[in-house]
Scaffold this active site. Structure first.
Site, PDB file in Angstrom:
ATOM      1  N   HIS A   1      62.540  17.604  75.482  1.00 62.51           N
ATOM      2  CA  HIS A   1      61.620  16.853  76.342  1.00 62.51           C
ATOM      3  C   HIS A   1      60.194  16.886  75.814  1.00 62.51           C
ATOM      4  O   HIS A   1      59.681  17.933  75.436  1.00 62.51           O
ATOM      5  CB  HIS A   1      61.661  17.417  77.764  1.00 62.51           C
ATOM      6  CG  HIS A   1      62.960  17.162  78.449  1.00 62.51           C
ATOM      7  ND1 HIS A   1      63.629  18.109  79.181  1.00 62.51           N
ATOM      8  CD2 HIS A   1      63.732  16.048  78.476  1.00 62.51           C
ATOM      9  CE1 HIS A   1      64.753  17.586  79.646  1.00 62.51           C
ATOM     10  NE2 HIS A   1      64.844  16.340  79.228  1.00 62.51           N
TER      11      HIS A   1
ATOM     12  N   HIS B   1      68.340   8.312  76.773  1.00 61.99           N
ATOM     13  CA  HIS B   1      67.682   9.627  76.794  1.00 61.99           C
ATOM     14  C   HIS B   1      68.681  10.731  76.440  1.00 61.99           C
ATOM     15  O   HIS B   1      68.381  11.604  75.607  1.00 61.99           O
ATOM     16  CB  HIS B   1      67.086   9.821  78.189  1.00 61.99           C
ATOM     17  CG  HIS B   1      66.512  11.173  78.486  1.00 61.99           C
ATOM     18  ND1 HIS B   1      65.152  11.383  78.561  1.00 61.99           N
ATOM     19  CD2 HIS B   1      67.091  12.369  78.752  1.00 61.99           C
ATOM     20  CE1 HIS B   1      64.929  12.663  78.855  1.00 61.99           C
ATOM     21  NE2 HIS B   1      66.089  13.280  78.991  1.00 61.99           N
ATOM     22  N   GLU B   2      69.857  10.720  77.039  1.00 57.38           N
ATOM     23  CA  GLU B   2      70.842  11.776  76.759  1.00 57.38           C
ATOM     24  C   GLU B   2      71.292  11.723  75.301  1.00 57.38           C
ATOM     25  O   GLU B   2      71.497  12.763  74.672  1.00 57.38           O
ATOM     26  CB  GLU B   2      72.045  11.669  77.698  1.00 57.38           C
ATOM     27  CG  GLU B   2      71.743  11.867  79.178  1.00 57.38           C
ATOM     28  CD  GLU B   2      70.926  13.109  79.497  1.00 57.38           C
ATOM     29  OE1 GLU B   2      71.023  14.103  78.743  1.00 57.38           O
ATOM     30  OE2 GLU B   2      70.171  13.085  80.491  1.00 57.38           O
TER      31      GLU B   2
ATOM     32  N   TYR C   1      59.251  13.353  81.019  1.00 62.13           N
ATOM     33  CA  TYR C   1      59.495  13.298  82.459  1.00 62.13           C
ATOM     34  C   TYR C   1      58.463  12.392  83.129  1.00 62.13           C
ATOM     35  O   TYR C   1      57.362  12.203  82.617  1.00 62.13           O
ATOM     36  CB  TYR C   1      59.337  14.688  83.085  1.00 62.13           C
ATOM     37  CG  TYR C   1      60.533  15.603  82.978  1.00 62.13           C
ATOM     38  CD1 TYR C   1      61.674  15.259  82.273  1.00 62.13           C
ATOM     39  CD2 TYR C   1      60.497  16.834  83.608  1.00 62.13           C
ATOM     40  CE1 TYR C   1      62.745  16.136  82.204  1.00 62.13           C
ATOM     41  CE2 TYR C   1      61.575  17.710  83.539  1.00 62.13           C
ATOM     42  CZ  TYR C   1      62.691  17.351  82.831  1.00 62.13           C
ATOM     43  OH  TYR C   1      63.753  18.211  82.766  1.00 62.13           O
TER      44      TYR C   1
ATOM     45  N   HIS D   1      68.877  13.563  73.303  1.00 65.77           N
ATOM     46  CA  HIS D   1      69.166  14.999  73.236  1.00 65.77           C
ATOM     47  C   HIS D   1      70.286  15.252  72.220  1.00 65.77           C
ATOM     48  O   HIS D   1      70.208  16.162  71.410  1.00 65.77           O
ATOM     49  CB  HIS D   1      69.631  15.527  74.598  1.00 65.77           C
ATOM     50  CG  HIS D   1      68.529  15.676  75.601  1.00 65.77           C
ATOM     51  ND1 HIS D   1      67.329  16.262  75.305  1.00 65.77           N
ATOM     52  CD2 HIS D   1      68.454  15.324  76.912  1.00 65.77           C
ATOM     53  CE1 HIS D   1      66.559  16.269  76.390  1.00 65.77           C
ATOM     54  NE2 HIS D   1      67.218  15.700  77.382  1.00 65.77           N
TER      55      HIS D   1
HETATM   56 ZN   LIG Z   1      66.548  15.216  79.270  1.00 68.18          ZN
END
Ligand SMILES: [Zn+2]
Length: 414
Positions: free
Chosen positions: A201, A191-192, A249, A195
Site C-alpha cells: 500500500h 488492486h489485488e 487507501y 499485490h
Molecule cells: Zn490492498
C-alpha cells in the site's frame, strides 16, 4: 463545498461474513478496502529477515495485514518472514523515475519474465469472475506483466471466492490465493493483482509522514495495524509519493466515526480521487515498468526499446506500427496501444493513412492526472507529422479518424 458522501455508503458496505462481523469492506463501491479487525483475534508480531516487526492478524492459520496475506502464521512465527535478498537495492531505472508509486516486492518475489499463470476457481461468483477477467485484461493491456491461463505451472494465482478482496504480496510459490467476493469490483481486482505482482500500500511507505497525516483517533478499534509504516531496508519506495496510486487507501479508510483517517499534507490533492481511482496512475504504470519492463518492449530493461538488449535503438528507420480505424471519430493509442516513458529529447512521428480519409495525430503527455495534448497534426489528409522537443516524462500518441475509415502506418523515432 463537496459533501462527504462516499463514507456513508462505505460504512454500510460491510461484507457478509463468518464469525464476529468485524470484516470491513469500505470504499466507494469501486475500490473496496478490506481487512480483518484484530479485535477478538490473534494479533501476531512477525519478525522479518531484515530485523523488522510486522503486525498481522491470524485468520484460519494465515497471517493477514489488511487485504494482504503474508503466509502461514505458524511458519512465520517460527521462521520469520523472508524478504527477497536479491532485491535490496533499487536499480538505476527505479531511481530515475520522476513520478511513480507503490512499493517494491517485499515478502513477495518477482514473477519470472513478468508471466503470472492464473486459474479461476469455479466457486467464484459471476460478478467476481467478470471483475477478475477485466482486471487481468487491464494489466495485460497496460503493463508488461502478462497473466496467462495456467496449464501445468507449479506457481500460480488461484483466484477464488472469499469474504472480501485479498492477495499475497508477490510470488510466494505454489498455488496462491487471490480472493474476490462478489462485490469487490474491477478496481479492487486491479488492486489485488497489484499485490500479487509485488506491490504494497502506498500509504505505508517509509516516507509517508511527509505526505499524509494519519488520524489514529478516527480509526476503528482493531484496524490500527493496517496503518503501520513499512521500513524500507528491504523494500523500495519506487518514485515519488503518489496520492493517486491504485495502491493508496482513501481518506476515510477504516474510519469509525465518518471522520478521515488519512489526509494529504498537500493542499491540491483531491480527496475524492485519492484512494478512489479505478485505474492505475501513470506512477503505478512506471513503477511496474521499472520492475517488469516497459509494455511491448519485452523484459530486457535495456531502455533501448528494441528488445534486443543491445542498448542501441534503430535510429534510421524508426519503429513502424500499423493500425486500423473503423468509422469517424475512432481512436487508437500508439505505439501498439501503449504509453511510454521518455528520457527527453526529440520525438518524431509520422502517420500515413488511407487516401480517402482525414486522420489526425496527437502527442499527449501525462501531467499527473490526465493525458494532455502537447503536439497536434491536423492536416486535411491522412498524412501527419509531429516533431516535438520533449521533456522527460510519459507520452502516448493518439490516432484519430476525423473522417473516414481504413488502415494506417505509424512511424516513431525516439
Ligand atoms: Zn490492498
Amino acid at each position: 463545498m463537496k459533501k462527504i458522501i462516499p463514507l456513508t455508503a462505505a460504512i454500510l458496505f460491510v461484507t457478509a461474513c463468518n464469525d464476529s462481523g468485524s470484516e470491513t469492506a469500505s470504499g466507494n463501491g469501486q475500490d473496496s478496502i478490506w481487512g480483518y479487525s484484530s479485535t477478538g483475534r490473534n494479533l501476531v508480531e512477525i519478525q522479518t529477515s531484515n530485523g523488522q516487526t510486522i503486525k498481522a492478524v491470524d485468520i484460519d492459520g494465515i497471517a493477514h495485514v489488511g487485504d494482504m496475506m503474508l503466509g502461514r502464521t505458524e511458519d512465520l512465527l517460527q521462521h520469520g518472514l523472508t524478504v527477497a535478498e536479491n532485491q535490496d537495492q533499487p536499480t538505476a531505472q527505479e531511481k530515475s523515475i520522476s513520478r511513480a508509486a507503490t512499493i517494491y516486492p517485499s515478502s513477495g518475489f518477482k514473477w519470472p519474465d513478468g508471466i503470472v499463470p492464473f486459474a479461476l476457481n469455479s466457486n467464484l461468483s459471476s460478478a467476481a469472475r467478470a471483475d477478475a477477467l477485466s482486471a487481468i485484461s487491464y494489466w495485460n493491456t497496460n503493463t508488461n506483466v502478462k497473466f496467462i491461463e495456467r496449464t501445468n505451472e507449479a506457481d500460480y494465482l488461484l483466484i477464488t471466492n472469499g469474504n472480501g478482496c485479498s492477495s499475497y504480496v508477490g510470488k510466494i510459490g505454489g498455488a496462491q490465493a487471490v480472493t474476490l467476493a462478489y462485490n469487490c469490483g474491477m478496481a479492487a481486482a486491479i488492486h489485488e493483482l497489484g499485490h500479487a505482482v509485488g506491490f504494497e500500500h502506498e500509504q505505508t511507505r517509509s516516507d509517508r509522514d511527509n505526505y499524509v497525516s494519519i488520524y489514529w483517533d478516527n480509526i476503528q478499534s482493531g484496524m490500527e495495524y493496517n496503518f503501520e509504516k513499512i521500513n524500507t531496508s528491504n523494500r523500495h519506495d519506487v518514485g515519488n509519493y503518489d496520492y493517486y496510486s491504485i495502491m493508496h487507501y482513501h481518506a476515510w479508510a477504516f474510519s469509525k466515526n465518518d471522520q478521515p483517517t488519512i489526509l494529504p499534507k498537500q493542499d491540491d490533492v483531491d480527496l475524492y480521487t485519492m484512494g478512489m481511482v479505478s485505474e492505475m496512475s501513470a506512477g503505478d504504470l512506471a513503477a511496474v515498468a521499472a520492475i517488469y519492463g516497459d509494455p511491448g518492449n519485452g523484459n530486457d530493461n535495456s531502455g533501448d526499446n528494441d528488445n534486443d538488449n543491445s542498448g542501441d535503438p534503430d535510429q534510421n528507420q524508426g519503429e513502424q506500427y500499423s493500425g486500423q480505424l473503423s468509422g469517424s471519430r475512432a481512436t487508437n493509442i500508439q505505439p501498439n496501444g501503449n504509453w511510454f516513458q521518455y528520457q527527453g529529447g526529440t520525438l518524431s512521428a509520422t502517420l500515413s493513412g488511407p487516401d480517402n480519409a482525414d486522420f489526425d495525430l496527437y502527442l499527449q503527455q501525462w501531467n499527473g492526472r490526465s493525458w494532455v495534448n502537447v503536439a497536434i497534426s491536423e492536416s486535411y489528409s491522412s498524412s501527419e507529422a509531429i516533431s516535438y522537443e520533449a521533456a522527460a516524462g510519459y507520452y502516448q500518441f493518439v490516432v484519430l479518424s476525423y473522417n473516414g475509415s481504413g488502415s494506417y502506418t505509424f512511424t516513431l523515432k525516439r
